[in-house]
Design a protein around this motif. Structure first.
Motif, PDB file in Angstrom:
ATOM      1  N   THR A  13       0.837  -1.195   0.000  1.00  0.00           N
ATOM      2  CA  THR A  13       0.000   0.000   0.000  1.00  0.00           C
ATOM      3  C   THR A  13       0.874   1.248   0.000  1.00  0.00           C
ATOM      4  N   LEU A  14       1.930   1.222   0.812  1.00  0.00           N
ATOM      5  CA  LEU A  14       2.859   2.354   0.840  1.00  0.00           C
ATOM      6  C   LEU A  14       3.650   2.472  -0.461  1.00  0.00           C
ATOM      7  N   TYR A  15       4.058   1.325  -1.002  1.00  0.00           N
ATOM      8  CA  TYR A  15       4.925   1.278  -2.183  1.00  0.00           C
ATOM      9  C   TYR A  15       4.301   0.320  -3.211  1.00  0.00           C
ATOM     10  N   PRO A  16       3.239   0.776  -3.892  1.00  0.00           N
ATOM     11  CA  PRO A  16       2.461  -0.124  -4.750  1.00  0.00           C
ATOM     12  C   PRO A  16       3.307  -0.777  -5.842  1.00  0.00           C
ATOM     13  N   LEU A  17       3.101  -2.077  -6.025  1.00  0.00           N
ATOM     14  CA  LEU A  17       3.852  -2.805  -7.047  1.00  0.00           C
ATOM     15  C   LEU A  17       3.533  -2.299  -8.446  1.00  0.00           C
ATOM     16  N   ARG A  18       2.351  -1.693  -8.638  1.00  0.00           N
ATOM     17  CA  ARG A  18       1.996  -1.190  -9.970  1.00  0.00           C
ATOM     18  C   ARG A  18       2.863   0.000 -10.375  1.00  0.00           C
ATOM     19  N   TYR A  19       3.583   0.596  -9.431  1.00  0.00           N
ATOM     20  CA  TYR A  19       4.491   1.697  -9.771  1.00  0.00           C
ATOM     21  C   TYR A  19       5.807   1.203 -10.351  1.00  0.00           C
ATOM     22  N   ALA A  20       6.069  -0.086 -10.264  1.00  0.00           N
ATOM     23  CA  ALA A  20       7.351  -0.623 -10.713  1.00  0.00           C
ATOM     24  C   ALA A  20       7.486  -0.525 -12.226  1.00  0.00           C
ATOM     25  N   GLU A  21       8.727  -0.368 -12.691  1.00  0.00           N
ATOM     26  CA  GLU A  21       9.005  -0.391 -14.121  1.00  0.00           C
ATOM     27  C   GLU A  21       8.663  -1.771 -14.691  1.00  0.00           C
ATOM     28  N   SER A  22       8.394  -1.831 -15.991  1.00  0.00           N
ATOM     29  CA  SER A  22       7.913  -3.066 -16.610  1.00  0.00           C
ATOM     30  C   SER A  22       8.915  -4.216 -16.498  1.00  0.00           C
ATOM     31  N   TRP A  23      10.206  -3.896 -16.397  1.00  0.00           N
ATOM     32  CA  TRP A  23      11.239  -4.928 -16.318  1.00  0.00           C
ATOM     33  C   TRP A  23      11.515  -5.378 -14.888  1.00  0.00           C
ATOM     34  N   ASP A  24      10.871  -4.745 -13.926  1.00  0.00           N
ATOM     35  CA  ASP A  24      11.199  -4.939 -12.520  1.00  0.00           C
ATOM     36  C   ASP A  24      10.170  -5.853 -11.856  1.00  0.00           C
ATOM     37  N   TYR A  25      10.638  -6.657 -10.886  1.00  0.00           N
ATOM     38  CA  TYR A  25       9.745  -7.592 -10.193  1.00  0.00           C
ATOM     39  C   TYR A  25       9.972  -7.516  -8.680  1.00  0.00           C
ATOM     40  N   PRO A  26       9.552  -6.398  -8.062  1.00  0.00           N
ATOM     41  CA  PRO A  26       9.693  -6.285  -6.606  1.00  0.00           C
ATOM     42  C   PRO A  26       8.602  -7.073  -5.896  1.00  0.00           C
ATOM     43  N   GLY A  27       8.643  -6.995  -4.571  1.00  0.00           N
ATOM     44  CA  GLY A  27       7.624  -7.677  -3.772  1.00  0.00           C
ATOM     45  C   GLY A  27       8.243  -8.743  -2.886  1.00  0.00           C
ATOM     46  N   LEU A  28       7.415  -9.705  -2.463  1.00  0.00           N
ATOM     47  CA  LEU A  28       7.855 -10.753  -1.551  1.00  0.00           C
ATOM     48  C   LEU A  28       8.677 -11.787  -2.319  1.00  0.00           C
ATOM     49  N   ILE A  29       9.902 -12.031  -1.880  1.00  0.00           N
ATOM     50  CA  ILE A  29      10.807 -12.961  -2.545  1.00  0.00           C
ATOM     51  C   ILE A  29      10.886 -14.277  -1.790  1.00  0.00           C
ATOM     52  N   VAL A  30      10.940 -14.206  -0.467  1.00  0.00           N
ATOM     53  CA  VAL A  30      11.014 -15.386   0.390  1.00  0.00           C
ATOM     54  C   VAL A  30      10.113 -15.132   1.588  1.00  0.00           C
ATOM     55  N   GLY A  31       9.356 -16.162   2.020  1.00  0.00           N
ATOM     56  CA  GLY A  31       8.591 -15.976   3.251  1.00  0.00           C
ATOM     57  C   GLY A  31       7.322 -16.795   3.332  1.00  0.00           C
ATOM     58  N   ASP A  32       6.983 -17.198   4.560  1.00  0.00           N
ATOM     59  CA  ASP A  32       5.751 -17.900   4.895  1.00  0.00           C
ATOM     60  C   ASP A  32       4.716 -16.846   5.275  1.00  0.00           C
ATOM     61  N   LEU A  33       3.646 -16.739   4.515  1.00  0.00           N
ATOM     62  CA  LEU A  33       2.659 -15.681   4.711  1.00  0.00           C
ATOM     63  C   LEU A  33       1.980 -15.737   6.075  1.00  0.00           C
ATOM     64  N   SER A  34       1.980 -16.914   6.711  1.00  0.00           N
ATOM     65  CA  SER A  34       1.311 -17.030   8.012  1.00  0.00           C
ATOM     66  C   SER A  34       2.262 -16.783   9.183  1.00  0.00           C
ATOM     67  N   ALA A  35       3.527 -16.551   8.912  1.00  0.00           N
ATOM     68  CA  ALA A  35       4.507 -16.372   9.988  1.00  0.00           C
ATOM     69  C   ALA A  35       4.334 -15.016  10.656  1.00  0.00           C
ATOM     70  N   PRO A  36       4.554 -14.940  11.969  1.00  0.00           N
ATOM     71  CA  PRO A  36       4.442 -13.652  12.663  1.00  0.00           C
ATOM     72  C   PRO A  36       5.646 -12.759  12.357  1.00  0.00           C
ATOM     73  N   VAL A  37       5.397 -11.449  12.371  1.00  0.00           N
ATOM     74  CA  VAL A  37       6.468 -10.477  12.136  1.00  0.00           C
ATOM     75  C   VAL A  37       6.585  -9.598  13.373  1.00  0.00           C
ATOM     76  N   ARG A  38       7.618  -9.850  14.139  1.00  0.00           N
ATOM     77  CA  ARG A  38       7.890  -9.054  15.336  1.00  0.00           C
ATOM     78  C   ARG A  38       8.966  -8.002  15.077  1.00  0.00           C
ATOM     79  N   ARG A  39       9.875  -8.337  14.156  1.00  0.00           N
ATOM     80  CA  ARG A  39      11.043  -7.482  13.925  1.00  0.00           C
ATOM     81  C   ARG A  39      11.280  -7.335  12.418  1.00  0.00           C
ATOM     82  N   ILE A  40      11.374  -6.096  11.961  1.00  0.00           N
ATOM     83  CA  ILE A  40      11.655  -5.793  10.553  1.00  0.00           C
ATOM     84  C   ILE A  40      13.009  -5.103  10.480  1.00  0.00           C
ATOM     85  N   GLU A  41      13.828  -5.529   9.541  1.00  0.00           N
ATOM     86  CA  GLU A  41      15.135  -4.905   9.328  1.00  0.00           C
ATOM     87  C   GLU A  41      15.194  -4.349   7.912  1.00  0.00           C
ATOM     88  N   PHE A  42      15.772  -3.150   7.768  1.00  0.00           N
ATOM     89  CA  PHE A  42      15.918  -2.498   6.471  1.00  0.00           C
ATOM     90  C   PHE A  42      17.390  -2.489   6.065  1.00  0.00           C
TER      91      PHE A  42
END
Length: 295
Positions: A13-42
Motif C-alpha cells: 500500500t505504501l509502495y504499490p507494485l503497480r508503480y514498478a518499471e515493466s522490467w522490474d519484479y519487486p515484492g515478496l521474494i522469500v517468506g511464509d505468509l502465516s509467519a508472525p512479524v515481530r522485527r523488521i530490518e531495512f
C-alpha cells in the motif's frame, strides 16, 4: 503480532507494485505468509553479510531496496550464492521483501527522500505516474528548487555530506562555480533519462552509475546548446548557462536514503492496520562493491 501477509499488504500500500518499471519484479521474494512479524530490518542490498546479520539478530522480515534476483533465474540451489541466501532465509524463518522501482516512485519513497534531504522545495516527479487514487503526486525521480542559489561545488558537497560514506565518492561534471537553482534527482542508474532531464530545464542532475559515453554526450550537448543560445539561437532552455550539470553518486548510498522515511512509515502503518507495532532496525552497512579508490 501481525502475520507476514498483513505486513506485505501494508508495504504494498505504501509502495504499490503497480508503480514498478515493466522490467522490474519487486515484492515478496522469500517468506511464509502465516509467519508472525515481530522485527523488521531495512538494508540497501540483500548481500550474504546483510542476511547473516539479519538472521543473527532474529529478524522476521528483511526489507531491501535492491532485488536478490535481479534477472530471471532457473534455479536457487547451492550452486550459486543467491540459492544459498534463499536457503538461509527459509531455514531461519526470515522473509525477504524488495521495494525497488516501486519504492523509487512512491510518495516518501527513494526519490522524495533524497530530494528532501538535499534541501529541494516545490518538488514534482521527474516522470509522473498517473494514479487517480494517489493523494500526492507520484512518479520516478524528483524535480525541485533550492531555497537559495549556490555554486555547483557547494551543492555537490551538500550531496556528499548527506550520503553515507563510500570509497567511490561523488563525481561532479561542470564548472564548479556555476550557479545552481533547480535540480533533478533520480536515485539509481539515471543515464536513460537524460531527455526527460533536459526537458525539465534544470541546472543540475543528481543520479548514479553514469557511464563515460552517455555522460560525455550529455555534457557536450549542454555546452553546445549554451554556446548557441549565447549567439541568439534558441537551443535548449533558458539563458547561456550550461545545463544540466552532472553529479554522480554511489548507487547504494543514494538509494539507502529511503530508509530515513521507511523506518518511520512502515511500523506506523503496520500498527494502524493491525494494532501491533513491530520493532524496526536499519542496517547501515556499506554495501557499495568498491573498497578502494586510487586517485
Amino acid at each position: 503480532m501481525p502475520m507476514l501477509k498483513q505486513v506485505v499488504d501494508v508495504l504494498e500500500t505504501l509502495y504499490p507494485l503497480r508503480y514498478a518499471e515493466s522490467w522490474d519484479y519487486p515484492g515478496l521474494i522469500v517468506g511464509d505468509l502465516s509467519a508472525p512479524v515481530r522485527r523488521i530490518e531495512f538494508a540497501a542490498d540483500p548481500t550474504m553479510e546483510v542476511v547473516r546479520q539479519a538472521i543473527e539478530r532474529g529478524t522476521d522480515l528483511l526489507v531491501c531496496h535492491h532485488p536478490l534476483l535481479f534477472r530471471s533465474v532457473h534455479e536457487v540451489s547451492g550452486l550459486g550464492v543467491h540459492g544459498d541466501i534463499v536457503r538461509r532465509l527459509s531455514q531461519a524463518g526470515c522473509a525477504l521483501w524488495v521495494g525497488h522501482t516501486n519504492a523509487d516512485a512512491a510518495y516518501r519513497g527513494t526519490g522524495m527522500a533524497a530530494a528532501d534531504l538535499f534541501g529541494l522545495v516545490d518538488q514534482r516527479p521527474l516522470v509522473p505516474i498517473d494514479d487517480p487514487t494517489a493523494v500526492h503526486p507520484v512518479g520516478l525521480g524528483r524535480v525541485g528548487s533550492l531555497p537559495e542559489p549556490m555554486t555547483l561545488e557547494a551543492f555537490a558537497r551538500r550531496v556528499a555530506d548527506v550520503l553515507p560514506h563510500t570509497e567511490l565518492g561523488v563525481q561532479v561534471c561542470g564548472p564548479l562555480d556555476a550557479t545552481v537553482r533547480t535540480v533533478a534527482v533520480l536515485p539509481g542508474s539515471g543515464d536513460s533519462l537524460f531527455d526527460e532531464v533536459r526537458a525539465a530545464g534544470v541546472d543540475v542532475y543528481v543520479t548514479s552509475d553514469l557511464r563515460h559515453h552517455p555522460a560525455t554526450d550529455a555534457i557536450e550537448q549542454a555546452r553546445y546548446e549554451a554556446a548557441m543560445r549565447g549567439r541568439g539561437i534558441g537551443l535548449g532552455s533558458g539563458d547561456t548557462a550550461i545545463r544540466p550539470l552532472l553529479i554522480n553518486t554511489p548507487h547504494s548510498a543514494i538509494e539507502s536514503l529511503w530508509f530515513h522515511y521507511a523506518l518511520e512509515d512502515v511500523p506506523q502503518a503496520v500498527e494502524q492496520a493491525t494494532g501491533e507495532r513491530p520493532q524496526v532496525y536499519w542496517n547501515r552497512m556499506n554495501t557499495d562493491p568498491w573498497t578502494l579508490s586510487i586517485r
